[in-house]
Design a protein around this motif. Structure first.
Motif, PDB file in Angstrom:
ATOM      1  N   ARG A  94       0.832  -1.213   0.000  1.00 20.03           N
ATOM      2  CA  ARG A  94       0.000   0.000   0.000  1.00 20.03           C
ATOM      3  C   ARG A  94       0.862   1.257   0.000  1.00 20.03           C
ATOM      4  N   LEU A  97       2.289   1.789  -3.528  1.00 19.44           N
ATOM      5  CA  LEU A  97       1.285   2.309  -4.451  1.00 19.44           C
ATOM      6  C   LEU A  97       0.949   3.763  -4.138  1.00 19.44           C
ATOM      7  N   GLN A  98       0.891   4.099  -2.856  1.00 26.92           N
ATOM      8  CA  GLN A  98       0.607   5.482  -2.487  1.00 26.92           C
ATOM      9  C   GLN A  98       1.704   6.414  -2.978  1.00 26.92           C
ATOM     10  N   ALA A 101       1.342   6.763  -6.746  1.00 33.38           N
ATOM     11  CA  ALA A 101       0.223   7.645  -7.093  1.00 33.38           C
ATOM     12  C   ALA A 101       0.607   9.109  -6.905  1.00 33.38           C
ATOM     13  N   THR A 120      -6.671   8.442  -9.847  1.00 33.81           N
ATOM     14  CA  THR A 120      -7.445   7.928  -8.719  1.00 33.81           C
ATOM     15  C   THR A 120      -6.764   6.685  -8.154  1.00 33.81           C
ATOM     16  N   GLN A 121      -7.131   6.346  -6.929  1.00 32.28           N
ATOM     17  CA  GLN A 121      -6.590   5.139  -6.295  1.00 32.28           C
ATOM     18  C   GLN A 121      -7.695   4.461  -5.518  1.00 32.28           C
ATOM     19  N   ILE A 126      -4.186   1.874  -9.091  1.00 24.76           N
ATOM     20  CA  ILE A 126      -4.123   3.293  -9.452  1.00 24.76           C
ATOM     21  C   ILE A 126      -4.661   3.451 -10.866  1.00 24.76           C
TER      22      ILE A 126
END
Length: 252
Positions: A94, A97-98, A101, A120-121, A126
């Motif tokens: 997580r 991915l954050q 993004a 968007t996520q 993403i």
């Protein structure tokens, strides 16, 4: 006067109960053994210390025995250990991915401010939604020069990540019938393939990529105005989150 000889056959002085002495010693030792076992079975640091000192003094002199450490680390079930590792791996996923993004949003910020790109996520991963007018001429699938530069920056962010990437082409409901693109299905699929090809040129591994053409089947707005039709003409890039591993039995 001559000493009277002992008559062995007479049995004088013989004790038939001598076995009781050995038996009593055995019973005493057995009792002591069970007392020790009972004391050991009770987790009490004070009793362990007394027993340790007593045995040390008896068998090796004072100070020969060391204090028994009664602190025992709890042993976790294997399922707890496995699930804890999987939870930690999911947390790191997580966070990656954050961070990705945030980097994509920073790279695409000018286009996001103009409303031509959305990042968007969600639980799936993403999503990058790009208006087709940023990438192509109407009815064409050849990328603009400026669009190629922007997509190369996106590819540079994606190439070192292991996630699978789906590129989806979408069209409005206006029919198209040209020798090159007989319908919106072909147009949307070739547009998606154009973006995939640029990503490969930018260093993204080909097995991670897939191109999908949806035609006009998945609009984001009703095709009842030129503005909404322009919204439906788009390319969506989906960076898929890794599927979580199932929990081990015991903590489900």
């Amino acid at each position: 006067m001559a000493r009277k000889r002992y008559d062995e056959s007479s049995g004088a002085g013989e004790h038939h109960e001598r076995w009781l002495i050995s038996y009593a010693d055995f019973i005493t030792l057995l009792f002591a053994f069970f007392v020790v076992m009972y004391a050991i079975s009770i987790v009490n640091e004070g009793k362990y210390a007394v027993l340790s000192d007593a045995l040390g003094n008896a068998f090796g002199g004072r100070g020969a025995a060391q204090q028994v450490n009664t602190h025992v680390e709890p042993v976790l079930p294997l399922s707890h250990i496995v699930n804890r590792k999987r939870a930690e791996a999911a947390r790191r996923e997580r966070e990656r991915l954050q961070a990705l993004a945030e980097n994509l949003s920073a790279t695409l910020l000018p286009l996001m401010k103009s409303g031509q790109v959305r990042v968007t996520q969600n639980a799936r991963g993403i999503g990058i939604e790009i208006n087709a007018s940023v990438l192509f001429e109407q009815g064409e699938a050849v990328l603009h020069r400026d669009a190629r530069e922007v997509l190369r920056q996106v590819a540079d962010l994606l190439k070192d990540h292991p996630h699978r990437i789906e590129v989806e082409g979408h069209a409005d409901d206006l029919p198209i019938a040209t020798p090159q693109y007989p319908s919106n299905w072909e147009l949307s699929a070739v547009r998606a393939a154009s973006v995939v090809r640029l990503f490969i040129e930018g260093g993204v591994a080909a097995p991670r990529l897939s191109a999908i053409g949806h035609g006009s089947t998945r609009p984001v707005a009703p095709n009842d105005s030129p503005v909404n039709q322009a919204r439906n003409r788009r390319v969506a890039v989906m960076i898929l989150a890794s599927a979580p591993e199932p929990l081990a039995p015991g903590l489900q």
